[in-house]
Design an enzyme around this catalytic site. Structure first.
Site, short mmCIF file in Angstrom:
data_model
loop_
_atom_site.label_atom_id
_atom_site.label_comp_id
_atom_site.label_asym_id
_atom_site.label_seq_id
_atom_site.Cartn_x
_atom_site.Cartn_y
_atom_site.Cartn_z
N SER A 184 0.84 -1.20 0.00
CA SER A 184 0.00 0.00 0.00
C SER A 184 0.87 1.24 0.00
O SER A 184 2.01 1.24 0.48
CB SER A 184 -0.89 0.03 1.24
OG SER A 184 -0.14 0.37 2.40
N ASP A 185 0.33 2.32 -0.56
CA ASP A 185 0.95 3.61 -0.28
C ASP A 185 0.80 3.84 1.23
O ASP A 185 -0.06 3.24 1.88
CB ASP A 185 0.26 4.71 -1.09
CG ASP A 185 1.17 5.91 -1.31
OD1 ASP A 185 2.15 6.07 -0.54
OD2 ASP A 185 0.91 6.69 -2.25
N TRP A 186 1.64 4.70 1.76
CA TRP A 186 1.72 4.85 3.22
C TRP A 186 0.42 5.45 3.76
O TRP A 186 0.11 6.61 3.54
CB TRP A 186 2.93 5.71 3.57
CG TRP A 186 4.18 4.92 3.86
CD1 TRP A 186 4.96 5.04 4.97
CD2 TRP A 186 4.80 3.91 3.07
NE1 TRP A 186 6.02 4.15 4.92
CE2 TRP A 186 5.94 3.45 3.76
CE3 TRP A 186 4.49 3.33 1.84
CZ2 TRP A 186 6.77 2.45 3.27
CZ3 TRP A 186 5.32 2.33 1.34
CH2 TRP A 186 6.43 1.90 2.05
#
Length: 768
Positions: A227-229
């Site tokens: 995932s993106d952060w």
């Protein structure tokens, strides 16, 4: 690679592995020999943090080389440049104990206002895909994984955590997914990063269609999806959709929710096991290299951790930067600068370079060139003198009028004025979009004032997203668009100004006359949680070329200090849906230089509206003066295909319509310098007609359409049949009417048998 069987781990252990150990690393399992994987920001350098952590470039990071960002690499049109950046980033990552560098970003530049356009390559998916694949290969050959991002349709920063990008499937398949698809197929990135935004109402990080059906099932991706952060909203939905690693971590609450979902029968444990296997496979990168930075001082005596040849990488950064700048304008041969001249260097950016942008890719460079010092050095070697005037301040302080008057005085007494202008780093960054395309008013006023007094005026631009040239363009002699060139950009600019390097960059995005001319203008950045991609496939140059809208500079534009000629274009089909292109390129000037061969395809074949032309191949060729070279391109099926879910063809929804295709060689996307036609038989398609099909679809059908009127006339009573053939306005009126409605206009069942027989003929696969 660690050999860990998920069945030997408890459900709680497995769930814990699906989120990070901390901000930048995955969770190890010491007893099972599973090491932690260190991930960190990129992609044009390594942002390795060892103190306080963040993903917005706020806290300091270890020194690393700031190579030209993607906006510059995109303008190089050179996969070798991208590969060399990737390889160098990989070497530095190994030295700094990093196993995965987050990048490259290959999102399409849909709008010039996107605040993160500096981190993306192009408005064209083919160019972005080839450059991104080269970067991934270069980086991963060093044993450091890449993270292809941001998947997918992540084309703005406004409301980026939740906005729904509402896009039809043809547009997704032809514009926003192909770069990812090409890189997955050709370079096998270790990870793919799921974006923050929603795609058609579903968060990308929990979008099963995107992460499993397309990415894994169709494209064959076998790596880990991260995932993106902070992009995970529902951990169970994300794992079920195909997400393997939530970052950052730890996320004990989300791990508990995954455990509960498995025990309650809402989530198949097999899905968890598959995610764990992919995390274990990713840990193989950590097993092959250390996870702590190597300590060695820099050659400048710094006590900072470096651990790589910082001098060699700085020289590489300079070399690559010179490949990326675009010479937009060069009237009266203002460039290269002649010897023995009085040069006025104007603009604070000459002394305080703008070389990168804000956000997660913001680096702590090992050193930093500025153009003023480099110009002085080159000027001395050419017997020239340099006078500097800042002209403006970066923070808006000081007396603007006095600064401008001093700059004009310097320009008035010079043979040439070189004005450095652009956008401050605070004007463009991850996290927000721009409001307009304009340079600051104080800089525009400075350029115009200098141009009114100077014998010749050259403007050097530094900006991450394109800027408007209107209001001053025609008043200056030359414009060198540097975009952001990284830490070696200062020397690269001097080399280009003095002719030590020959400009070879080409625009990877269109520079419009007005923001309002951009195809996304009325829909960007959306409203009430949605952004509608109403322009469809007509993105960037596709829109401008199709509508005939004038632009300041088209996609693919760029000048050189030499000249090139293209000839001997030949195109021949190599199958029903492929062709071979060959041509000769000659350097007709007196300097060595590089030419970008741009191959476009244009057609009106098929049932959908096609752009005026689309880039389908390119190559950057270096030629000595007078040298010629024959270049060949194999254009495969996708070079001629469009996406149409109605077609039952061999390649999913990709269809090659039978007909004529023009292969065009473009000086840029707006100027065709050679073209040749090729006829392709195209696909054997099943276009089954029913009574729900419109009369127009029946008439246009490749099998029954040619005889439809004749057969209908024969089946109808004589008075009705004669009207059908003699009244074209009647045919036009019922063109969009379903055939069952047309039949309803006829008394009796005279047409039933004829139409059933014709429909039967369309139920078999046929080649038109």
């Amino acid at each position: 690679m660690p050999d860990i069987d998920p069945s030997r781990l408890s459900l709680e252990q497995k769930a814990a592995l699906l989120s990070g150990q901390d901000f930048w690393s995955t969770r190890p399992v010491q007893d099972a020999g599973l090491p932690s994987v260190v991930l960190t920001d990129g992609p044009h350098g390594v942002r390795r943090q060892v103190g306080e952590f963040d993903h917005m470039g706020i806290y300091e990071s270890l020194p690393s080389t700031c190579f030209p960002p993607a906006v510059a690499v995109g303008s190089s049109w050179d996969p070798e440049v991208a590969a060399r950046v990737g390889a160098a980033v990989g070497r530095e990552a190994r030295a700094l104990g990093v196993h995965v560098v987050l990048g490259p970003g290959v999102n399409i530049k849909r709008s010039p206002l996107c605040g993160r356009n500096f981190e993306y390559y192009s408005e064209d998916p083919l160019l972005s895909g080839h450059l991104g694949a080269a970067h991934v290969r270069g980086q991963q050959e060093q044993g450091v994984g890449a993270s292809l991002k941001h998947f997918a349709v992540n084309n703005q920063e406004t409301d980026r955590m939740r906005v729904s990008a509402d896009v039809d499937e043809r547009t997704l398949r032809e514009i926003y997914l192909p770069a990812f698809e090409h890189i997955v197929a050709e370079a096998a990135p270790a990870t793919v990063m799921a974006a923050y935004n929603k795609v058609n109402g579903v968060h990308a990080a929990q979008n099963r269609w995107l992460l499993t059906e397309v990415l894994r099932d169709e494209w064959g991706f076998t790596g880990a999806v991260v995932s993106d952060w902070g992009a995970v909203h529902d951990p169970v939905a994300s794992v079920r959709a195909g997400l393997d690693l939530e970052m950052p971590g730890p996320s004990p609450e989300n791990a508990r929710r995954i455990v509960d979902a498995v025990r309650d029968g809402e989530l198949d444990e097999y899905v968890v096991d598959m995610a764990v296997r992919r995390i274990v496979a990713l840990a193989g990168l950590a097993a092959e290299q250390p996870g702590e930075p190597e300590g060695s001082g820099g050659s400048d005596g710094s006590d900072e951790l470096v651990g790589f040849d910082a001098d060699a990488h700085h020289r590489l950064a300079r070399e690559l930067a010179a490949e990326c700048a675009v010479l937009l304008r060069n009237e009266n041969r203002a460039l290269p600068l002649a010897s023995a001249q009085r040069i006025a260097v104007i603009g604070e950016f000459a002394a305080t370079p703008r070389y990168q942008a804000g956000g997660s890719s913001h680096l702590n460079p090992t050193r930093l060139d500025n153009a003023l010092d480099a110009i002085r050095e080159s000027a001395a070697a050419h017997g020239s003198t340099v006078e500097f005037a800042p002209g403006f301040t970066l923070d808006g302080s000081g007396d603007a009028v006095a600064l401008r008057e001093a700059a004009v005085a310097a320009a008035r007494s010079a043979d040439v004025a070189v004005v450095f202008a652009g956008l401050a780093e605070s004007a463009e960054s991850e996290g927000f979009d721009r409001d307009d395309l304009f340079l600051p008013a104080v800089q525009v006023e400075l350029i115009r004032a200098v141009a009114a007094e100077a014998a010749r005026t050259v403007v050097v631009l530094s900006n991450g997203g394109i800027v408007s040239l209107e209001g001053w363009h025609d008043e200056v002699d030359a414009i060198l668009e540097g975009f952001l060139l990284g830490q070696g950009g200062g020397h690269a600019i001097a080399d280009l100004l003095f002719g030590k390097a020959n400009p070879s960059g080409r625009l990877a995005e269109t520079i419009p006359l007005r923001l309002e001319d951009n195809p996304s203008f009325v829909n960007f950045p959306g409203e009430q949680g949605h952004v509608r991609y109403g322009e469809g496939v007509m993105v960037g140059y596709r829109w401008y070329g199709t509508t005939g809208a004038p632009v300041r500079y088209p996609f693919g534009h760029g000048l050189s200090y030499t000249t090139f000629a293209v000839g001997d274009l030949a195109v021949e089909s190599t199958g029903v849906d492929s062709a071979r292109v060959s041509l000769t390129v000659t350097n007709t000037g007196a300097r060595a230089g590089k030419h970008v061969v741009q191959v476009y395809v244009a057609t009106e074949a098929g049932p959908v509206r096609r752009p005026a032309r689309e880039l389908r191949a390119f190559a950057k060729v270096r030629l000595a003066p007078g040298e010629s070279r024959t270049i060949g391109f194999d254009l495969g099926r996708r070079a001629f295909a469009h996406y149409d879910v109605r077609y039952d063809v061999q390649d999913g929804g990709w269809a090659v319509a039978p007909g004529e295709y023009l292969v065009q060689i473009g000086e840029n996307a707006a100027t065709v310098i050679a073209e040749a036609a090729v006829s392709l038989a195209g696909d054997a398609v099943a276009q089954e007609l029913t009574l729900e099909s419109t009369f127009g679809e029946w008439i246009a059908h490749p099998v029954v359409g040619s005889t439809l009127l004749q057969e209908l006339t024969a089946a109808l009573p004589e008075d009705q049949g004669s009207q059908l053939g003699d009244r074209p306005e009647l045919l036009q009126a019922v063109r969009d009417v379903p055939m069952k409605r047309v039949v309803g206009l006829v008394e009796g069942d005279a047409l039933d048998e004829t139409l059933e027989r014709l429909m039967e003929r369309t139920r078999v696969v046929c080649r038109p």
